[in-house]
Design a protein around this motif. Structure first.
Motif, PDB file in Angstrom:
ATOM      1  N   TYR A  17       0.798  -1.226   0.000  1.00 53.66           N
ATOM      2  CA  TYR A  17       0.000   0.000   0.000  1.00 53.66           C
ATOM      3  C   TYR A  17       0.831   1.276   0.000  1.00 53.66           C
ATOM      4  CZ  TYR A  17      -4.348  -2.538   0.535  1.00 53.66           C
ATOM      5  OH  TYR A  17      -5.440  -3.348   0.299  1.00 53.66           O
ATOM      6  N   GLU A  51      -8.299  -0.111   3.892  1.00 59.06           N
ATOM      7  CA  GLU A  51      -8.909   0.535   2.734  1.00 59.06           C
ATOM      8  C   GLU A  51      -9.936   1.586   3.142  1.00 59.06           C
ATOM      9  OE1 GLU A  51     -10.013  -2.678   0.095  1.00 59.06           O
ATOM     10  OE2 GLU A  51      -7.928  -2.857  -0.592  1.00 59.06           O
ATOM     11  N   ARG A  52     -10.691   1.341   4.219  1.00 57.44           N
ATOM     12  CA  ARG A  52     -11.623   2.365   4.731  1.00 57.44           C
ATOM     13  C   ARG A  52     -10.846   3.580   5.230  1.00 57.44           C
ATOM     14  NH1 ARG A  52     -14.274  -2.151   6.925  1.00 57.44           N
ATOM     15  NH2 ARG A  52     -13.285  -1.775   8.940  1.00 57.44           N
ATOM     16  N   LEU A  54      -7.886   4.602   4.246  1.00 58.23           N
ATOM     17  CA  LEU A  54      -7.356   5.329   3.095  1.00 58.23           C
ATOM     18  C   LEU A  54      -8.449   6.118   2.392  1.00 58.23           C
ATOM     19  CD1 LEU A  54      -4.943   2.645   1.635  1.00 58.23           C
ATOM     20  CD2 LEU A  54      -4.321   4.760   2.806  1.00 58.23           C
ATOM     21  N   GLU A  55      -9.611   5.524   2.239  1.00 60.00           N
ATOM     22  CA  GLU A  55     -10.724   6.222   1.599  1.00 60.00           C
ATOM     23  C   GLU A  55     -11.118   7.454   2.400  1.00 60.00           C
ATOM     24  OE1 GLU A  55     -13.454   7.181  -1.257  1.00 60.00           O
ATOM     25  OE2 GLU A  55     -11.941   5.621  -1.360  1.00 60.00           O
ATOM     26  N   GLN A  57      -9.177   9.221   4.276  1.00 56.98           N
ATOM     27  CA  GLN A  57      -8.118  10.217   4.090  1.00 56.98           C
ATOM     28  C   GLN A  57      -8.277  10.923   2.752  1.00 56.98           C
ATOM     29  OE1 GLN A  57      -5.712  11.248   6.245  1.00 56.98           O
ATOM     30  NE2 GLN A  57      -6.750   9.979   7.741  1.00 56.98           N
ATOM     31  N   VAL A  58      -8.630  10.186   1.711  1.00 56.79           N
ATOM     32  CA  VAL A  58      -8.813  10.778   0.385  1.00 56.79           C
ATOM     33  C   VAL A  58      -9.979  11.749   0.415  1.00 56.79           C
ATOM     34  CG1 VAL A  58      -9.475  10.281  -2.002  1.00 56.79           C
ATOM     35  CG2 VAL A  58      -7.758   8.872  -0.863  1.00 56.79           C
ATOM     36  N   ILE A  59     -11.095  11.338   1.009  1.00 58.43           N
ATOM     37  CA  ILE A  59     -12.277  12.199   1.089  1.00 58.43           C
ATOM     38  C   ILE A  59     -11.959  13.429   1.924  1.00 58.43           C
ATOM     39  CG2 ILE A  59     -14.613  12.362   2.007  1.00 58.43           C
ATOM     40  CD1 ILE A  59     -14.932   9.381   1.190  1.00 58.43           C
TER      41      ILE A  59
END
Length: 68
Positions: A17, A51-52, A54-55, A57-59
Motif C-alpha cells: 500500500y 482501505e476504509r 485510506l478512503e 483520508q482521500v475524502i
C-alpha cells in the motif's frame, strides 16, 4: 466461498500500500498509522479497515482547501 485473505502481515501491507520497508511498516503500525489486529505476538493488518482508512483520508483531503 471467497478465499481471498482479509489480512496482511505488517511488512506486506506497508510494501503493497505504501512502498515501505519492513522497519518503516512496523513503525507505522506502532504509531497507529496501520490498523493492526494482534493475536498474541502476531500482528496482522486488516485489509478492509486499511482501505476504509485510506478512503477516509482521500475524502478528507479532497474537502480541505489548498492554499496557493
Amino acid at each position: 466461498m471467497n478465499t481471498d485473505p482479509k489480512t496482511l502481515s505488517v511488512p506486506e501491507a506497508g510494501q503493497i500500500y505504501f512502498g515501505m520497508g519492513r522497519d518503516a511498516a512496523y513503525n507505522a503500525a506502532k504509531r497507529g498509522d496501520l490498523p493492526v489486529i494482534r493475536f498474541g505476538r502476531l500482528l496482522r493488518v486488516s485489509i478492509p479497515a486499511l482501505e476504509r482508512m485510506l478512503e477516509a483520508q482521500v475524502i478528507q483531503g479532497a474537502e480541505t482547501p489548498r492554499s496557493t
